[in-house]
Design a protein around this motif. Structure first.
Motif, PDB file in Angstrom:
ATOM      1  N   ILE A   9      33.429  18.874  47.212  1.00  0.00           N
ATOM      2  CA  ILE A   9      34.345  19.949  46.834  1.00  0.00           C
ATOM      3  C   ILE A   9      33.502  21.142  46.396  1.00  0.00           C
ATOM      4  O   ILE A   9      32.617  21.006  45.554  1.00  0.00           O
ATOM      5  CB  ILE A   9      35.293  19.512  45.701  1.00  0.00           C
ATOM      6  CG1 ILE A   9      36.204  18.387  46.204  1.00  0.00           C
ATOM      7  CG2 ILE A   9      36.117  20.704  45.200  1.00  0.00           C
ATOM      8  CD1 ILE A   9      37.061  17.757  45.119  1.00  0.00           C
ATOM      9  N   LYS A  15      38.964  30.569  48.240  1.00  0.00           N
ATOM     10  CA  LYS A  15      38.603  29.480  49.143  1.00  0.00           C
ATOM     11  C   LYS A  15      38.668  29.884  50.610  1.00  0.00           C
ATOM     12  O   LYS A  15      37.821  29.479  51.406  1.00  0.00           O
ATOM     13  CB  LYS A  15      39.473  28.249  48.890  1.00  0.00           C
ATOM     14  CG  LYS A  15      40.949  28.435  49.209  1.00  0.00           C
ATOM     15  CD  LYS A  15      41.754  27.212  48.812  1.00  0.00           C
ATOM     16  CE  LYS A  15      43.243  27.459  49.002  1.00  0.00           C
ATOM     17  NZ  LYS A  15      44.024  26.383  48.401  1.00  0.00           N
ATOM     18  N   GLN A  33      44.259  24.054  56.169  1.00  0.00           N
ATOM     19  CA  GLN A  33      44.311  23.698  54.757  1.00  0.00           C
ATOM     20  C   GLN A  33      44.887  22.296  54.607  1.00  0.00           C
ATOM     21  O   GLN A  33      45.851  21.920  55.269  1.00  0.00           O
ATOM     22  CB  GLN A  33      45.150  24.702  53.968  1.00  0.00           C
ATOM     23  CG  GLN A  33      45.152  24.402  52.488  1.00  0.00           C
ATOM     24  CD  GLN A  33      45.643  25.551  51.633  1.00  0.00           C
ATOM     25  OE1 GLN A  33      45.513  26.708  52.012  1.00  0.00           O
ATOM     26  NE2 GLN A  33      46.195  25.228  50.484  1.00  0.00           N
ATOM     27  N   PRO A  36      44.905  21.299  48.376  1.00  0.00           N
ATOM     28  CA  PRO A  36      44.351  22.531  47.811  1.00  0.00           C
ATOM     29  C   PRO A  36      43.058  22.983  48.500  1.00  0.00           C
ATOM     30  O   PRO A  36      42.453  23.959  48.087  1.00  0.00           O
ATOM     31  CB  PRO A  36      44.064  22.137  46.361  1.00  0.00           C
ATOM     32  CG  PRO A  36      43.740  20.688  46.436  1.00  0.00           C
ATOM     33  CD  PRO A  36      44.640  20.137  47.527  1.00  0.00           C
ATOM     34  N   PHE A  37      42.652  22.297  49.562  1.00  0.00           N
ATOM     35  CA  PHE A  37      41.343  22.525  50.178  1.00  0.00           C
ATOM     36  C   PHE A  37      41.424  23.218  51.532  1.00  0.00           C
ATOM     37  O   PHE A  37      42.351  22.995  52.306  1.00  0.00           O
ATOM     38  CB  PHE A  37      40.612  21.195  50.389  1.00  0.00           C
ATOM     39  CG  PHE A  37      40.546  20.342  49.167  1.00  0.00           C
ATOM     40  CD1 PHE A  37      39.792  20.725  48.069  1.00  0.00           C
ATOM     41  CD2 PHE A  37      41.239  19.147  49.106  1.00  0.00           C
ATOM     42  CE1 PHE A  37      39.731  19.940  46.932  1.00  0.00           C
ATOM     43  CE2 PHE A  37      41.185  18.351  47.972  1.00  0.00           C
ATOM     44  CZ  PHE A  37      40.429  18.741  46.888  1.00  0.00           C
ATOM     45  N   ASP A  49      34.842  20.965  51.227  1.00  0.00           N
ATOM     46  CA  ASP A  49      36.231  21.273  50.913  1.00  0.00           C
ATOM     47  C   ASP A  49      36.270  22.404  49.897  1.00  0.00           C
ATOM     48  O   ASP A  49      36.023  22.192  48.708  1.00  0.00           O
ATOM     49  CB  ASP A  49      36.938  20.034  50.346  1.00  0.00           C
ATOM     50  CG  ASP A  49      37.104  18.932  51.369  1.00  0.00           C
ATOM     51  OD1 ASP A  49      37.242  19.257  52.564  1.00  0.00           O
ATOM     52  OD2 ASP A  49      37.113  17.749  50.981  1.00  0.00           O
ATOM     53  N   MET A  51      37.854  24.997  47.409  1.00  0.00           N
ATOM     54  CA  MET A  51      39.021  24.977  46.538  1.00  0.00           C
ATOM     55  C   MET A  51      38.933  26.150  45.563  1.00  0.00           C
ATOM     56  O   MET A  51      37.880  26.390  44.970  1.00  0.00           O
ATOM     57  CB  MET A  51      39.062  23.667  45.754  1.00  0.00           C
ATOM     58  CG  MET A  51      40.252  23.527  44.841  1.00  0.00           C
ATOM     59  SD  MET A  51      40.299  21.912  44.014  1.00  0.00           S
ATOM     60  CE  MET A  51      39.283  22.271  42.596  1.00  0.00           C
ATOM     61  N   ASP A  52      40.028  26.879  45.393  1.00  0.00           N
ATOM     62  CA  ASP A  52      40.042  27.986  44.438  1.00  0.00           C
ATOM     63  C   ASP A  52      39.758  27.472  43.030  1.00  0.00           C
ATOM     64  O   ASP A  52      40.282  26.423  42.617  1.00  0.00           O
ATOM     65  CB  ASP A  52      41.399  28.694  44.443  1.00  0.00           C
ATOM     66  CG  ASP A  52      41.605  29.559  45.671  1.00  0.00           C
ATOM     67  OD1 ASP A  52      40.608  30.009  46.265  1.00  0.00           O
ATOM     68  OD2 ASP A  52      42.773  29.803  46.028  1.00  0.00           O
ATOM     69  N   SER A  53      38.924  28.222  42.305  1.00  0.00           N
ATOM     70  CA  SER A  53      38.595  27.871  40.928  1.00  0.00           C
ATOM     71  C   SER A  53      38.118  29.120  40.203  1.00  0.00           C
ATOM     72  O   SER A  53      37.336  29.893  40.750  1.00  0.00           O
ATOM     73  CB  SER A  53      37.498  26.805  40.896  1.00  0.00           C
ATOM     74  OG  SER A  53      37.120  26.524  39.570  1.00  0.00           O
TER      75      SER A  53
END
Length: 126
Positions: A9, A15, A33, A36-37, A49, A51-53
């Motif tokens: 991840i 992302k 997508q 969430p990936f 993968d 993922m927004d963070s």
């Protein structure tokens, strides 16, 4: 039993932008997508993968690429306007390295991760 890396991840500020950026540089296509990936799958089956963070530390991912594809990938890095450099500490700005008799370069993705392409693994071929 054979053990292999399946996925990692990769946190990102955006992302979609990060996945599309890496896929374009490597000559790949991001996959649709999944939850969430947004996955980017390499030729050996490992998936990154994205993922927004909002809260993350940068990662380093190194990609072993065929020598005959290095120049085309490097051209896409330069065309993207990404910061690129020869060494893991960020030195050698605008340069590549020739470690172990191959070619390599680090570059920053849109979220600030340190990506790398190299034609010979560290320590050379066994």
């Amino acid at each position: 039993m054979s053990i292999s890396l399946n996925h990692i991840i990769v946190p990102a500020k955006d992302k979609k932008a990060s996945a599309e950026f890496l896929a374009r540089i490597l000559g790949l296509e991001p996959e649709p997508q999944y939850g969430p990936f947004i996955p980017v799958k390499t030729d050996n089956g490992v998936t990154l993968d994205f993922m927004d963070s909002d809260d993350f530390r940068w990662h380093h991912c190194a990609f072993l690429v065929p020598a005959e594809e290095f120049d085309a990938i490097f051209a896409r890095i330069k065309e993207s306007g990404a910061r690129y450099y020869a060494h893991p500490d960020g030195s050698g700005l605008g340069e590549i390295n020739t470690n172990d008799g191959g070619k390599g370069v680090y570059f920053s993705d849109p979220s600030g991760h340190a990506m790398e392409i190299l034609t010979v693994p560290y320590g050379g071929w066994d």
